[in-house]
Design a protein around this motif. Structure first.
Motif, PDB file in Angstrom:
ATOM      1  N   PHE A  77       1.728  -4.243  -4.874  1.00 12.24           N
ATOM      2  CA  PHE A  77       0.968  -3.367  -5.393  1.00 12.24           C
ATOM      3  C   PHE A  77       1.448  -2.297  -4.446  1.00 12.24           C
ATOM      4  O   PHE A  77       0.890  -2.872  -3.556  1.00 12.24           O
ATOM      5  CB  PHE A  77      -0.363  -3.465  -6.497  1.00 12.24           C
ATOM      6  N   ALA A  78       0.969  -0.822  -4.699  1.00 12.60           N
ATOM      7  CA  ALA A  78       1.287  -0.106  -3.934  1.00 12.60           C
ATOM      8  C   ALA A  78       0.329   1.135  -4.265  1.00 12.60           C
ATOM      9  O   ALA A  78       0.310   1.468  -5.928  1.00 12.60           O
ATOM     10  CB  ALA A  78       2.031   0.738  -3.107  1.00 12.60           C
ATOM     11  N   ILE A  79      -0.395   1.644  -3.441  1.00 11.49           N
ATOM     12  CA  ILE A  79      -1.314   2.712  -4.428  1.00 11.49           C
ATOM     13  C   ILE A  79      -0.903   4.258  -3.148  1.00 11.49           C
ATOM     14  O   ILE A  79      -1.071   4.346  -2.740  1.00 11.49           O
ATOM     15  CB  ILE A  79      -2.819   3.308  -4.120  1.00 11.49           C
ATOM     16  N   LEU A  80      -0.549   5.400  -4.640  1.00 14.29           N
ATOM     17  CA  LEU A  80      -0.187   6.468  -3.868  1.00 14.29           C
ATOM     18  C   LEU A  80      -1.474   7.482  -3.854  1.00 14.29           C
ATOM     19  O   LEU A  80      -1.872   7.620  -5.750  1.00 14.29           O
ATOM     20  CB  LEU A  80       0.806   7.059  -4.869  1.00 14.29           C
ATOM     21  N   PRO A  81      -1.984   7.971  -3.056  1.00 16.83           N
ATOM     22  CA  PRO A  81      -3.096   8.909  -3.055  1.00 16.83           C
ATOM     23  C   PRO A  81      -2.766   9.778  -3.894  1.00 16.83           C
ATOM     24  O   PRO A  81      -1.660  10.625  -3.892  1.00 16.83           O
ATOM     25  CB  PRO A  81      -3.382   8.774  -1.775  1.00 16.83           C
ATOM     26  N   TRP A  82      -3.844  10.387  -4.679  1.00 22.71           N
ATOM     27  CA  TRP A  82      -3.052  12.385  -5.338  1.00 22.71           C
ATOM     28  C   TRP A  82      -2.924  13.070  -4.475  1.00 22.71           C
ATOM     29  O   TRP A  82      -3.070  13.604  -3.301  1.00 22.71           O
ATOM     30  CB  TRP A  82      -4.142  12.741  -5.931  1.00 22.71           C
ATOM     31  N   GLN A  83      -1.857  14.087  -4.879  1.00 23.33           N
ATOM     32  CA  GLN A  83      -1.404  15.005  -4.473  1.00 23.33           C
ATOM     33  C   GLN A  83      -0.226  16.018  -5.569  1.00 23.33           C
ATOM     34  O   GLN A  83      -0.371  14.967  -6.183  1.00 23.33           O
ATOM     35  CB  GLN A  83      -0.497  15.152  -2.715  1.00 23.33           C
ATOM     36  N   GLU A  89       9.218  12.762 -10.578  1.00 26.61           N
ATOM     37  CA  GLU A  89       8.799  11.506 -10.489  1.00 26.61           C
ATOM     38  C   GLU A  89       9.942  10.766  -9.577  1.00 26.61           C
ATOM     39  O   GLU A  89       9.678   9.259  -9.170  1.00 26.61           O
ATOM     40  CB  GLU A  89       9.754  11.281 -11.734  1.00 26.61           C
ATOM     41  N   THR A  90      10.806  11.710  -9.054  1.00 25.49           N
ATOM     42  CA  THR A  90      11.831  10.828  -8.285  1.00 25.49           C
ATOM     43  C   THR A  90      10.860  11.892  -6.811  1.00 25.49           C
ATOM     44  O   THR A  90      10.785  10.171  -5.961  1.00 25.49           O
ATOM     45  CB  THR A  90      12.681  12.247  -8.150  1.00 25.49           C
ATOM     46  N   VAL A  91      10.130  12.293  -6.260  1.00 22.74           N
ATOM     47  CA  VAL A  91       9.498  12.083  -5.347  1.00 22.74           C
ATOM     48  C   VAL A  91       8.371  11.086  -5.372  1.00 22.74           C
ATOM     49  O   VAL A  91       8.281  10.366  -4.318  1.00 22.74           O
ATOM     50  CB  VAL A  91       9.339  13.203  -4.975  1.00 22.74           C
ATOM     51  N   ALA A  92       8.161  10.183  -6.621  1.00 18.83           N
ATOM     52  CA  ALA A  92       6.729   9.610  -6.589  1.00 18.83           C
ATOM     53  C   ALA A  92       7.526   8.618  -5.972  1.00 18.83           C
ATOM     54  O   ALA A  92       6.931   7.301  -5.618  1.00 18.83           O
ATOM     55  CB  ALA A  92       6.003   9.776  -7.683  1.00 18.83           C
ATOM     56  N   GLN A  93       8.529   8.257  -6.689  1.00 21.93           N
ATOM     57  CA  GLN A  93       9.519   6.813  -6.650  1.00 21.93           C
ATOM     58  C   GLN A  93       9.850   6.554  -5.565  1.00 21.93           C
ATOM     59  O   GLN A  93       9.246   5.813  -4.767  1.00 21.93           O
ATOM     60  CB  GLN A  93      10.297   7.162  -7.232  1.00 21.93           C
ATOM     61  N   ALA A  94      10.311   7.539  -4.309  1.00 24.82           N
ATOM     62  CA  ALA A  94      10.537   7.750  -2.869  1.00 24.82           C
ATOM     63  C   ALA A  94       9.630   7.093  -2.083  1.00 24.82           C
ATOM     64  O   ALA A  94       9.381   6.759  -1.149  1.00 24.82           O
ATOM     65  CB  ALA A  94      10.990   9.213  -2.388  1.00 24.82           C
ATOM     66  N   MET A  95       8.185   8.043  -2.408  1.00 24.53           N
ATOM     67  CA  MET A  95       6.989   7.931  -1.742  1.00 24.53           C
ATOM     68  C   MET A  95       6.660   6.283  -2.041  1.00 24.53           C
ATOM     69  O   MET A  95       6.095   5.611  -0.924  1.00 24.53           O
ATOM     70  CB  MET A  95       5.916   8.860  -2.816  1.00 24.53           C
ATOM     71  N   ALA A  96       6.901   5.854  -3.433  1.00 26.21           N
ATOM     72  CA  ALA A  96       6.537   4.100  -3.233  1.00 26.21           C
ATOM     73  C   ALA A  96       7.508   3.147  -2.810  1.00 26.21           C
ATOM     74  O   ALA A  96       7.022   2.427  -1.834  1.00 26.21           O
ATOM     75  CB  ALA A  96       6.595   4.029  -4.864  1.00 26.21           C
ATOM     76  N   GLY A 110      15.752  -4.422  -2.592  1.00 23.00           N
ATOM     77  CA  GLY A 110      16.246  -4.760  -3.889  1.00 23.00           C
ATOM     78  C   GLY A 110      15.113  -4.889  -5.249  1.00 23.00           C
ATOM     79  O   GLY A 110      14.754  -5.401  -6.530  1.00 23.00           O
ATOM     80  N   TRP A 111      14.199  -3.980  -4.456  1.00 20.31           N
ATOM     81  CA  TRP A 111      12.599  -4.332  -5.532  1.00 20.31           C
ATOM     82  C   TRP A 111      13.106  -3.104  -6.957  1.00 20.31           C
ATOM     83  O   TRP A 111      13.176  -2.039  -6.028  1.00 20.31           O
ATOM     84  CB  TRP A 111      11.375  -4.143  -4.909  1.00 20.31           C
ATOM     85  N   GLU A 112      12.730  -3.370  -8.030  1.00 21.18           N
ATOM     86  CA  GLU A 112      12.441  -2.506  -8.677  1.00 21.18           C
ATOM     87  C   GLU A 112      10.480  -1.778  -8.884  1.00 21.18           C
ATOM     88  O   GLU A 112       9.815  -2.696  -8.673  1.00 21.18           O
ATOM     89  CB  GLU A 112      13.240  -3.128 -10.029  1.00 21.18           C
ATOM     90  N   ILE A 113      10.858  -0.586  -9.195  1.00 15.15           N
ATOM     91  CA  ILE A 113       8.913   0.279  -9.472  1.00 15.15           C
ATOM     92  C   ILE A 113       9.197   0.148 -10.253  1.00 15.15           C
ATOM     93  O   ILE A 113      10.253   1.578 -11.501  1.00 15.15           O
ATOM     94  CB  ILE A 113       9.214   1.108  -7.799  1.00 15.15           C
ATOM     95  N   THR A 114       7.586   0.519 -10.664  1.00 14.76           N
ATOM     96  CA  THR A 114       7.545   1.120 -11.974  1.00 14.76           C
ATOM     97  C   THR A 114       6.012   1.625 -11.041  1.00 14.76           C
ATOM     98  O   THR A 114       5.455   1.322 -10.717  1.00 14.76           O
ATOM     99  CB  THR A 114       6.863   0.271 -13.189  1.00 14.76           C
ATOM    100  N   LEU A 115       5.822   2.887 -11.959  1.00 13.63           N
ATOM    101  CA  LEU A 115       4.481   3.975 -11.323  1.00 13.63           C
ATOM    102  C   LEU A 115       4.181   3.973 -12.564  1.00 13.63           C
ATOM    103  O   LEU A 115       4.053   4.053 -13.720  1.00 13.63           O
ATOM    104  CB  LEU A 115       4.916   4.743 -10.995  1.00 13.63           C
ATOM    105  N   SER A 116       2.799   3.991 -12.170  1.00 15.43           N
ATOM    106  CA  SER A 116       1.773   4.382 -13.360  1.00 15.43           C
ATOM    107  C   SER A 116       1.665   5.562 -13.980  1.00 15.43           C
ATOM    108  O   SER A 116       1.751   6.529 -13.417  1.00 15.43           O
ATOM    109  CB  SER A 116       0.145   4.137 -13.068  1.00 15.43           C
ATOM    110  N   SER A 127       4.054  -0.798  -9.082  1.00 13.28           N
ATOM    111  CA  SER A 127       4.525  -2.156  -8.931  1.00 13.28           C
ATOM    112  C   SER A 127       5.554  -2.508  -9.060  1.00 13.28           C
ATOM    113  O   SER A 127       6.638  -1.765  -9.362  1.00 13.28           O
ATOM    114  CB  SER A 127       3.860  -2.772 -10.378  1.00 13.28           C
ATOM    115  N   ALA A 128       6.172  -3.199  -8.346  1.00 18.01           N
ATOM    116  CA  ALA A 128       6.931  -3.871  -7.744  1.00 18.01           C
ATOM    117  C   ALA A 128       7.537  -5.815  -7.929  1.00 18.01           C
ATOM    118  O   ALA A 128       7.009  -6.232  -7.643  1.00 18.01           O
ATOM    119  CB  ALA A 128       7.299  -3.442  -5.962  1.00 18.01           C
TER     120      ALA A 128
END
Length: 266
Positions: A77-83, A89-96, A110-116, A127-128
């Protein structure tokens, strides 16, 4: 042409991939009557779960919907602070991806990432999962003619079921076999997460691990809530905590049948 009754019937198999075991339960009808169960050791080969015995069992079932729950042992898991950029979605995926790469290095490639879902003013949780696991589960569903309708970490499932019982600022400890995830909430949002192995005997280790994690998260004064679906409640000694009980749902009562709580109760 109208669909047949069989097509409308919500039969399903719920699969839990734990740290060292595999649990599956088949449920029939709107009452979710339990029809069959499976428990196996989770065997890995080259880092991938071996699903041949599960495939044989699935092929003998009537249900054709598959729901998967994943232990915190296999999800990161990783938590992306609000901005404002989190709305893209593309930017958020890159940040994650950058956060996972910083913490886990080349292994995260090689991880698949899903964002809330995006919510203005709120952090997003990433989550990855190893992409090979995802491919193996999709192939399993396709080969056995199942529809893979959901795949969710147990931590997320439990939090969604129990969120209304938690204050805005709290620590939620989710105890699985051989795994502890300690989630810190601030103003109702995910703030940080402590995810680690829970050695046996877990009852003796749990209080000290929660205390250590609370100190690491600078949350020693936060109220602690514990969800441990498969376990009895041990004496926590000096640790002050509130035990949470999964709410009963149609066709299933976790108080009477905790063995399958991580499948049918979440």
């Amino acid at each position: 042409m109208l669909p047949s009754f069989a097509e409308l019937r919500p039969d399903r198999v719920v699969l839990f991939l734990g740290a060292d075991s595999l649990l599956a339960v088949e449920q029939h009808g709107w009452q979710r009557r339990r029809a069959a169960e499976l428990r196996l050791p989770l065997r890995l080969q080259d880092g991938l779960p071996q699903l041949d015995l599960l495939a044989q069992w699935l092929g003998e079932r009537r249900a054709r919907r598959l729901e998967v729950r994943l232990s915190s042992a296999w999800v990161r898991f990783a938590i992306l602070p609000w901005q404002n950029a989190l709305s893209d979605e593309t930017v958020a995926q890159a940040m994650a991806q950058a956060l996972f790469a910083e913490q886990y290095g080349a292994a995260s490639a090689g991880w698949e990432i899903t964002l809330s879902p995006f919510k203005p003013g709120s952090a997003r949780v990433a989550s990855a999962l190893d992409g090979r696991w995802l491919a193996a589960l999709r192939e399993l569903a396709q080969q056995q003619r199942y529809r893979l309708v959901s795949m969710q970490p147990v931590l997320v499932s439990l939090f969604n079921r129990l969120a209304d019982k938690l204050p805005q600022d709290a620590l939620l400890a989710v105890v699985e076999p051989r795994r502890l995830a300690l989630l810190q909430l601030q103003r109702g949002q995910w703030a940080s997460l402590y995810n680690r192995v829970l050695p046996e005997p877990w009852e003796r280790r749990l209080p000290s691990l929660i205390t250590q994690a609370s100190a690491t998260l600078d949350a020693l004064n936060s109220p602690v809530y514990i969800a441990a679906p498969l376990f009895q409640r041990p004496d926590l000694g000096r640790l002050s905590a509130t035990w949470l009980r999964l709410p009963a749902q149609r066709g299933y009562d976790p108080r009477r049948d905790p063995e399958w709580a991580l499948c049918t109760g979440v």
